[in-house]
Design an enzyme around this catalytic site. Sequence first.
Site, mmCIF file in Angstrom:
data_model
loop_
_atom_site.group_PDB
_atom_site.id
_atom_site.type_symbol
_atom_site.label_atom_id
_atom_site.label_comp_id
_atom_site.label_asym_id
_atom_site.label_seq_id
_atom_site.Cartn_x
_atom_site.Cartn_y
_atom_site.Cartn_z
ATOM 1 N N GLU A 44 -50.635 21.878 -4.405
ATOM 2 C CA GLU A 44 -49.499 20.975 -4.640
ATOM 3 C C GLU A 44 -49.876 19.914 -5.672
ATOM 4 O O GLU A 44 -49.137 19.657 -6.630
ATOM 5 C CB GLU A 44 -49.095 20.264 -3.341
ATOM 6 C CG GLU A 44 -48.462 21.147 -2.289
ATOM 7 C CD GLU A 44 -49.467 21.747 -1.333
ATOM 8 O OE1 GLU A 44 -50.663 21.847 -1.687
ATOM 9 O OE2 GLU A 44 -49.046 22.138 -0.224
ATOM 10 N N LYS B 260 -51.840 28.292 4.045
ATOM 11 C CA LYS B 260 -52.226 28.165 2.636
ATOM 12 C C LYS B 260 -52.626 29.521 2.065
ATOM 13 O O LYS B 260 -52.212 29.902 0.971
ATOM 14 C CB LYS B 260 -53.458 27.247 2.509
ATOM 15 C CG LYS B 260 -53.206 25.771 2.565
ATOM 16 C CD LYS B 260 -54.482 25.056 2.078
ATOM 17 C CE LYS B 260 -54.650 23.697 2.690
ATOM 18 N NZ LYS B 260 -55.946 23.079 2.423
ATOM 19 N N HIS C 115 -29.972 2.547 17.614
ATOM 20 C CA HIS C 115 -28.611 3.056 17.423
ATOM 21 C C HIS C 115 -28.619 4.552 17.188
ATOM 22 O O HIS C 115 -27.674 5.110 16.647
ATOM 23 C CB HIS C 115 -27.953 2.314 16.256
ATOM 24 C CG HIS C 115 -27.838 0.845 16.550
ATOM 25 N ND1 HIS C 115 -26.697 0.271 17.059
ATOM 26 C CD2 HIS C 115 -28.761 -0.140 16.468
ATOM 27 C CE1 HIS C 115 -26.913 -1.019 17.245
ATOM 28 N NE2 HIS C 115 -28.152 -1.299 16.904
ATOM 29 N N GLU D 102 -53.102 15.704 13.217
ATOM 30 C CA GLU D 102 -54.057 16.558 12.506
ATOM 31 C C GLU D 102 -55.451 16.381 13.123
ATOM 32 O O GLU D 102 -56.268 17.286 13.105
ATOM 33 C CB GLU D 102 -54.062 16.234 11.006
ATOM 34 C CG GLU D 102 -54.579 17.397 10.176
ATOM 35 C CD GLU D 102 -54.439 17.194 8.677
ATOM 36 O OE1 GLU D 102 -54.829 16.132 8.173
ATOM 37 O OE2 GLU D 102 -53.945 18.107 8.001
ATOM 38 N N GLY E 220 -59.730 13.136 4.707
ATOM 39 C CA GLY E 220 -58.516 12.791 3.963
ATOM 40 C C GLY E 220 -57.643 11.775 4.684
ATOM 41 O O GLY E 220 -57.213 10.770 4.118
ATOM 42 N N ARG E 221 -57.389 12.027 5.965
ATOM 43 C CA ARG E 221 -56.477 11.136 6.703
ATOM 44 C C ARG E 221 -57.137 9.818 7.088
ATOM 45 O O ARG E 221 -56.504 8.969 7.696
ATOM 46 C CB ARG E 221 -55.905 11.858 7.922
ATOM 47 C CG ARG E 221 -56.925 12.436 8.867
ATOM 48 C CD ARG E 221 -56.267 13.406 9.837
ATOM 49 N NE ARG E 221 -57.231 14.103 10.683
ATOM 50 C CZ ARG E 221 -57.896 15.200 10.315
ATOM 51 N NH1 ARG E 221 -57.729 15.719 9.113
ATOM 52 N NH2 ARG E 221 -58.731 15.791 11.158
ATOM 53 N N LYS F 148 -59.200 14.731 -3.045
ATOM 54 C CA LYS F 148 -60.615 14.807 -2.673
ATOM 55 C C LYS F 148 -61.248 16.052 -3.300
ATOM 56 O O LYS F 148 -62.275 15.973 -3.947
ATOM 57 C CB LYS F 148 -60.716 14.843 -1.142
ATOM 58 C CG LYS F 148 -62.105 14.854 -0.601
ATOM 59 C CD LYS F 148 -62.044 14.678 0.926
ATOM 60 C CE LYS F 148 -63.368 15.052 1.564
ATOM 61 N NZ LYS F 148 -63.328 14.884 3.025
HETATM 62 C C1 G6Q Z 1 -56.546 15.198 5.774
HETATM 63 C C2 G6Q Z 1 -56.470 16.557 5.286
HETATM 64 C C3 G6Q Z 1 -55.417 16.774 4.235
HETATM 65 C C4 G6Q Z 1 -55.829 16.428 2.825
HETATM 66 C C5 G6Q Z 1 -54.829 17.047 1.856
HETATM 67 C C6 G6Q Z 1 -55.136 16.724 0.425
HETATM 68 O O1 G6Q Z 1 -57.329 14.795 6.591
HETATM 69 O O2 G6Q Z 1 -57.721 16.970 4.900
HETATM 70 O O3 G6Q Z 1 -54.206 16.134 4.517
HETATM 71 O O4 G6Q Z 1 -55.900 15.053 2.662
HETATM 72 O O5 G6Q Z 1 -54.813 18.425 2.046
HETATM 73 O O6 G6Q Z 1 -56.403 17.179 0.069
HETATM 74 P P1 G6Q Z 1 -57.056 16.756 -1.278
HETATM 75 O O7 G6Q Z 1 -57.256 15.291 -1.269
HETATM 76 O O8 G6Q Z 1 -58.344 17.511 -1.361
HETATM 77 O O9 G6Q Z 1 -56.095 17.143 -2.372
#
Ligand code: G6Q
Length: 544
Positions: free
Chosen positions: A215, A508, A388, A357, A271-272, A209
């Site tokens: 990462e 972070k 199990h 989250e 994001g989620r 996003k």
């Molecule tokens: C989700 C969070 C988080 C996000 C990641 C990746 O709700 O905001 O998990 O999706 O940190 O972020 P980017 O898509 O910006 O790389």
Amino acid sequence: MTSNHKPLTELNAWKDLVVHHGNGIPKISELFATDPQRGEKMTVEAAGIFLDYSKNRITEETLKLLFRLADESNLRARIEAMFSGEKINITENRAVLHVALRAPEEELIFVDGENVVPKVHEVLARMKVFAEKVSSGSWKGYTGKPIRNIVNIGIGGSDLGPVMAYEALKHYSDRNLTFRFVSNVDGTDFAEAVIDLDGEETLFIVSSKTFTTIETMTNALTAREWLLKSFRGDVKAVARHFVAVSTNGAEVSKFGIDTDNMFGFWDWVGGRYSMDSAIGLATMIAIGPDNFMDMLKGFHSMDVHFRTAPFASNLPVIMGLLGLWYTDFFGAETIAVLPYEQYLKRFPAYLQQLTMESNGKHVTLNGTEVDYHTSPVYWGEPGTNGQHSFYQLIHQGTRLIPCDFIAFAEPLNQIGRHHDILIANVFAQAEALAFGKTIEQVRDEGVPEWLAPHKVFEGNRPSNMILARKLTPETLGKLVALYEHYVFTQGVVWNIGSFDQWGVELGKVLAQRIIPELESVTEHKLTHDSSTNNLIRRYRAMKV
Ligand code: G6Q
């Protein structure tokens, strides 16, 4: 608007629930004994999803009070606020409109005076064209070879949804294409993902996003280097082998990806909550645009249900309130999500982010400390494997762990007796948890006295049973939307901000400070606590 409602513990329904709980809830076995129809009554079916919630520690009175709690929390108005594009994510001043991602073309949803639905469909149309080009082989790599491998690079919300959906819908996927998902900054993730891939046939989807996540950017740069090895460093190859999913066109261009090959989404998609946006590009390539659209249809039908059904027959509301009942009144610390469907093996991991989250928060929307518990810990594994392993603790341990079982009437792979055996197990687990086995029953079986206590099942352990006909793209959409709105329901009652995630920031920032301290040739003057300083020194001494 900041607060949803006055302090939760001051609401009349809350106070009544405290008294009601204090009076004691009969055991599940007693509740069934006094009402022979309970197992039929405490069920609800909506949008093709059947929920049996009869094996819960609730009476009709509990339900009434929980629904009143939802009323007094202004849940109805909050649902409308979300669906109509109000900026309910107050700490980021954003609308929360994942529901717009699956709205039919004719719907009108406004953000800052602009109807966002046409934009959604425009991106879907571009995704469709692209997905078809890739799967038909007409999208060629730089040396003219068709694409056979798709590697999604993303993390968190830009990874967990796509991975989960790919695994969940693998049955419907194009088996001529190979899909890999790279998320971890641990180089092993990338190394293993591409170990057997040919760069000339590989397409990277960089899903981010913000397009600044360390990462994802680290993995994307590594992917670029890896890819260029296949083309003797010719950077012109990048355009044919990289596309981006992002809201940040400027950063995408900077990376060297043509913005014509960028698929956008918007700041009102968390994001989620983004697996049904362009973040689902890998999913669409895997299952095809028609299946992807079916998935969106599933999401939408659950949205309509959530928005319109009375609370008493509203799946996400009922489940959300039950989760809250155990968390706040019984002190349950975790909830297990147990799909009896191998394809849903990543569903619990996906739900962990969605639930924790969103609702792992310690202050209300007003910034005051809560005096009740918010999100429990979610975890789970597919059945029957879990049986199990950790089910022992759910049956006979000392903790209360409400369970959500998920099962399907029709298997996707009909092989011999497998499915009946699978489903017999999920029904049996719910039955055993609820009704247990008394010491008398154990003795009647002739078990010696010294062994008998070990064989007692206390029972009275609650569970929900979600039953759908078959795992299809549409069903998956419904299931995900069910939990999205479950989380929303709880967030409203808890009066917390479910759509931000400030809790991921501190680590972070500290990592950014530590990176140069690990990498520099000369030792930095370290000013952390003595433990962190010591760990940094030790690592520097140990690393090659
Ligand atoms: C989700 C969070 C988080 C996000 C990641 C990746 O709700 O905001 O998990 O999706 O940190 O972020 P980017 O898509 O910006 O790389």
